[in-house]
Motif scaffolding. Sequence first.
Motif, PDB file in Angstrom:
ATOM      1  N   ARG A 167      -2.281 -52.635  -1.054  1.00 36.71           N
ATOM      2  CA  ARG A 167      -3.527 -51.755  -1.195  1.00 36.71           C
ATOM      3  C   ARG A 167      -4.287 -52.227  -2.249  1.00 36.71           C
ATOM      4  O   ARG A 167      -5.659 -52.050  -2.436  1.00 36.71           O
ATOM      5  CB  ARG A 167      -3.178 -50.188  -1.424  1.00 36.71           C
ATOM      6  CG  ARG A 167      -2.670 -49.567  -0.136  1.00 36.71           C
ATOM      7  CD  ARG A 167      -2.574 -47.915  -0.261  1.00 36.71           C
ATOM      8  NE  ARG A 167      -1.503 -47.502  -1.416  1.00 36.71           N
ATOM      9  CZ  ARG A 167      -0.456 -47.250  -1.065  1.00 36.71           C
ATOM     10  NH1 ARG A 167      -0.134 -47.586   0.126  1.00 36.71           N
ATOM     11  NH2 ARG A 167       0.445 -46.893  -2.027  1.00 36.71           N
ATOM     12  N   ASP A 170      -6.627 -55.181  -1.681  1.00 36.87           N
ATOM     13  CA  ASP A 170      -7.948 -54.924  -1.045  1.00 36.87           C
ATOM     14  C   ASP A 170      -9.137 -54.586  -2.029  1.00 36.87           C
ATOM     15  O   ASP A 170     -10.192 -54.793  -1.403  1.00 36.87           O
ATOM     16  CB  ASP A 170      -7.640 -53.537  -0.276  1.00 36.87           C
ATOM     17  CG  ASP A 170      -6.783 -53.932   1.073  1.00 36.87           C
ATOM     18  OD1 ASP A 170      -6.526 -54.856   1.533  1.00 36.87           O
ATOM     19  OD2 ASP A 170      -6.314 -52.838   1.762  1.00 36.87           O
ATOM     20  N   ARG A 189      -8.982 -47.086  -0.801  1.00 39.89           N
ATOM     21  CA  ARG A 189      -7.829 -46.072  -0.420  1.00 39.89           C
ATOM     22  C   ARG A 189      -8.098 -44.949   0.069  1.00 39.89           C
ATOM     23  O   ARG A 189      -8.957 -44.201  -0.382  1.00 39.89           O
ATOM     24  CB  ARG A 189      -6.824 -46.097  -1.727  1.00 39.89           C
ATOM     25  CG  ARG A 189      -6.415 -47.346  -2.460  1.00 39.89           C
ATOM     26  CD  ARG A 189      -5.893 -47.194  -3.660  1.00 39.89           C
ATOM     27  NE  ARG A 189      -4.650 -46.024  -3.473  1.00 39.89           N
ATOM     28  CZ  ARG A 189      -4.054 -45.733  -4.621  1.00 39.89           C
ATOM     29  NH1 ARG A 189      -4.498 -46.187  -5.817  1.00 39.89           N
ATOM     30  NH2 ARG A 189      -2.919 -45.095  -4.481  1.00 39.89           N
TER      31      ARG A 189
END
Length: 402
Positions: A167, A170, A189
Amino acid sequence: MVIHTGVKNHNCDICGKAFTMTSSLKRHMDIHAGVKHHTCHVCGRAFTRKGVLKLHTDIHAGIKNHSCDVCGKAFTMTSNLERHKDIHAGVKHHTCHVCGRAFTRKGELKVHMDIHAGVKNHSCDVCGKAFTRKGHLKHHMVIHTGVKDHNCDICGKAFAMTSSLKRHMDIHAGVKHRTCHVCGRAFTRKGVLKLHMDIHAGIKNHSCDVCGKAFTQKGHLKLHILIHTGVRNHNCDVCGKAFTQQCDLKLHMVIHTGVKNHNCDICGKAFTMTGSLKRHMYIHAGVKNHTCHVCGRAFSQKGHLKLHMDIHAGIKNHTCDVCGKAFTKKENLMLHMDIHIGVRNHTCDVCGSAFTEKRSLMRHVDIHAGVKNHNCDVCGKTFSREDNLKCHMDMHAGIKNH
């Protein structure tokens, strides 16, 4: 041979299932009766049929003879392999009646339904946090160990779990899959989007114990608390001014660059920051939301009210190095310094007299205009200047200053 004929004359009276042989029907009836004669000597689990027990013991033995042709994953039982293949095929037979989400396996749907029901049977022994799924608890426990074996190749930040690192990546990639349906802002997120939605909903669950101010995010409250503690760890390398938050220091540094890209459309005044321009626009709009509780005077900016309150409190932090006279505002001290250096930038258009302060020029202009706003309550005589009236009043009082 009866099996090969396909004839099934023995039917279950409960569920209707048909069998070729009487013995098969008899074993099947044990299922309805809950009879379990075959027990696992390893874990004690009991089964109705001997064949099912055999498959179960293969699990303890680690025997996995059924492999997936797509990913190579192995299973103990054929039925498990068949369900696994549905994942590759994208087959999802089990649908949630609450939100419509579909799942490949019935067990996954059951776990999902616990989320809607708020069921959290797996609790952390360290902090007490509860989870719906055992796997989530297992991942959570890694946090308490403090072990962070998953590092970001770009910034070096370490994480306890692979999913957290993924995550995080990203962010570097600029990937933002979660979009706010209210304002269109996108986030990397899901959790951050959820916090953002609380802003639109006006939800502020994190309150300051000192002043009562509430915040949407816990992190914002944590930063706010630093104001009360007086901790300022972020210092300006140019002027030495200290700030509670790094973001405030960053905004402050723009001032030293001298760049002013934010201009007022009304008067043309330029500002370094958008916030400063916005506050300035309140002056033109006549908006005065900050009121003095002592005298009722209103101000456009909070900072101006604060300076005004110093007058009521008698606070004068700006002192003249020449004569020692103190002032509430720095700009008043600067004007006062012109007296000592003999600067007179304010000139009368009528007689050419020059003055240090603009207000002194304004009082002087009243003399030329014949304006006399200061009246004697005793004899009615009028004066252009307040100090002249004061001297006149001393005469009535019998005070002789000279």
